[in-house]
Design a protein around this motif. Structure first.
Motif, PDB file in Angstrom:
ATOM      1  N   HIS A   1      63.967  52.547  21.954  1.00  0.00           N
ATOM      2  CA  HIS A   1      65.103  52.647  21.048  1.00  0.00           C
ATOM      3  C   HIS A   1      64.629  52.884  19.616  1.00  0.00           C
TER       4      HIS A   1
ATOM      5  N   LEU B   1      63.589  56.530  18.671  1.00  0.00           N
ATOM      6  CA  LEU B   1      64.593  57.601  18.705  1.00  0.00           C
ATOM      7  C   LEU B   1      64.938  58.093  17.306  1.00  0.00           C
TER       8      LEU B   1
ATOM      9  N   THR C   1      70.462  59.817  17.523  1.00  0.00           N
ATOM     10  CA  THR C   1      70.413  59.488  18.953  1.00  0.00           C
ATOM     11  C   THR C   1      70.459  57.977  19.148  1.00  0.00           C
TER      12      THR C   1
ATOM     13  N   VAL D   1      74.012  56.917  18.883  1.00  0.00           N
ATOM     14  CA  VAL D   1      74.755  57.205  20.115  1.00  0.00           C
ATOM     15  C   VAL D   1      74.487  56.102  21.135  1.00  0.00           C
ATOM     16  N   PHE D   2      73.220  55.727  21.289  1.00  0.00           N
ATOM     17  CA  PHE D   2      72.831  54.660  22.215  1.00  0.00           C
ATOM     18  C   PHE D   2      73.593  53.372  21.906  1.00  0.00           C
TER      19      PHE D   2
ATOM     20  N   THR E   1      77.067  68.577  22.075  1.00  0.00           N
ATOM     21  CA  THR E   1      76.321  67.575  21.310  1.00  0.00           C
ATOM     22  C   THR E   1      76.136  66.309  22.142  1.00  0.00           C
TER      23      THR E   1
ATOM     24  N   GLU F   1      72.557  64.617  23.504  1.00  0.00           N
ATOM     25  CA  GLU F   1      72.185  63.234  23.175  1.00  0.00           C
ATOM     26  C   GLU F   1      71.975  62.384  24.436  1.00  0.00           C
TER      27      GLU F   1
ATOM     28  N   THR G   1      71.100  63.466  27.382  1.00  0.00           N
ATOM     29  CA  THR G   1      69.862  63.939  28.016  1.00  0.00           C
ATOM     30  C   THR G   1      68.645  63.307  27.341  1.00  0.00           C
ATOM     31  N   VAL G   2      68.648  63.266  26.015  1.00  0.00           N
ATOM     32  CA  VAL G   2      67.532  62.652  25.272  1.00  0.00           C
ATOM     33  C   VAL G   2      67.421  61.168  25.630  1.00  0.00           C
ATOM     34  N   LEU G   3      68.548  60.483  25.718  1.00  0.00           N
ATOM     35  CA  LEU G   3      68.519  59.054  26.063  1.00  0.00           C
ATOM     36  C   LEU G   3      68.021  58.831  27.491  1.00  0.00           C
TER      37      LEU G   3
END
Length: 195
Positions: free
Chosen positions: A6, A9, A13, A16-17, A43, A47, A49-51
């Motif tokens: 976390h 990031l 991002t 968003v988490f 968007t 995000e 996908t990155v998480l």
């Protein structure tokens, strides 16, 4: 390890988490995330996908009525809840939740209009109109969306009530299909699960 993921990031991002932990569910699709965050579908997809790549979300794959779906995994939900309470303001948390609830109301109302055209249109006094298009375009898609989101719809009115949003509570209660509707929509498999 989750805390380190976390912390590594990019700030957007990480936010968003945190903010998705405001929702009363731990599983969500891109449409719901986009609505809650007030961003475009693309968007939100990026995000999430990155998480998932950071192993803070679990990618559940495409699901009928939902499309690409994610959930908090293991300890990540608890970390996100703690982080959102510590790092986000009460208005930001309320806005995220309200956007998601407004999206549910608009979507279920539109789905019911498609499935039962003779039914009186439902009131939708929302504060936040969804940025993205509705997540379905025909009756089959509307039915699949409602079945896939039945758990979300069941907690939505109670969540609105807990937050003192009386009009939204009433409208979500009126818009949500009955348990009988869900059993019929699920077909023979749903009929066998009647308790």
């Amino acid at each position: 390890m989750i805390h380190e993921s976390h912390a590594a990031l990019p700030e957007g991002t990480a936010r968003v988490f945190r903010l998705l932990a405001c929702l009363p569910v731990t599983t969500f699709d891109i449409d719901g995330a986009a609505a809650a965050l007030g961003v475009r579908w693309q968007t939100a997809a990026l995000e999430l996908t990155v998480l998932a790549e950071a192993r803070l979300l679990v990618e559940l794959g495409d699901q009928v009525g939902r499309g690409a779906t994610y959930r908090y995994g293991g300890e990540s939900w608890a970390q996100a809840r703690n982080a959102v309470d510590e790092e986000e303001s009460a208005p930001a948390r309320a806005q995220t939740l309200r956007r998601w609830l407004d999206w549910l109301l608009v979507s279920v109302s539109r789905a019911k209009e498609m499935l039962v055209p003779s039914h009186r249109p439902l009131d939708c006094d929302v504060e936040y109109l969804p940025v993205a298009a509705l997540p379905f375009g025909d009756e089959e898609g509307a039915r699949a969306w409602m079945v896939a989101h039945q758990d979300d719809l069941l907690v939505a009115a109670a969540t609105a009530e807990e937050n003192g949003w009386e009009t939204l509570t009433r409208q979500l209660t009126q818009a949500a299909p009955s348990r009988t509707w869900f059993l019929r929509a699920a077909g023979p498999a749903g009929e066998g699960n009647r308790s």
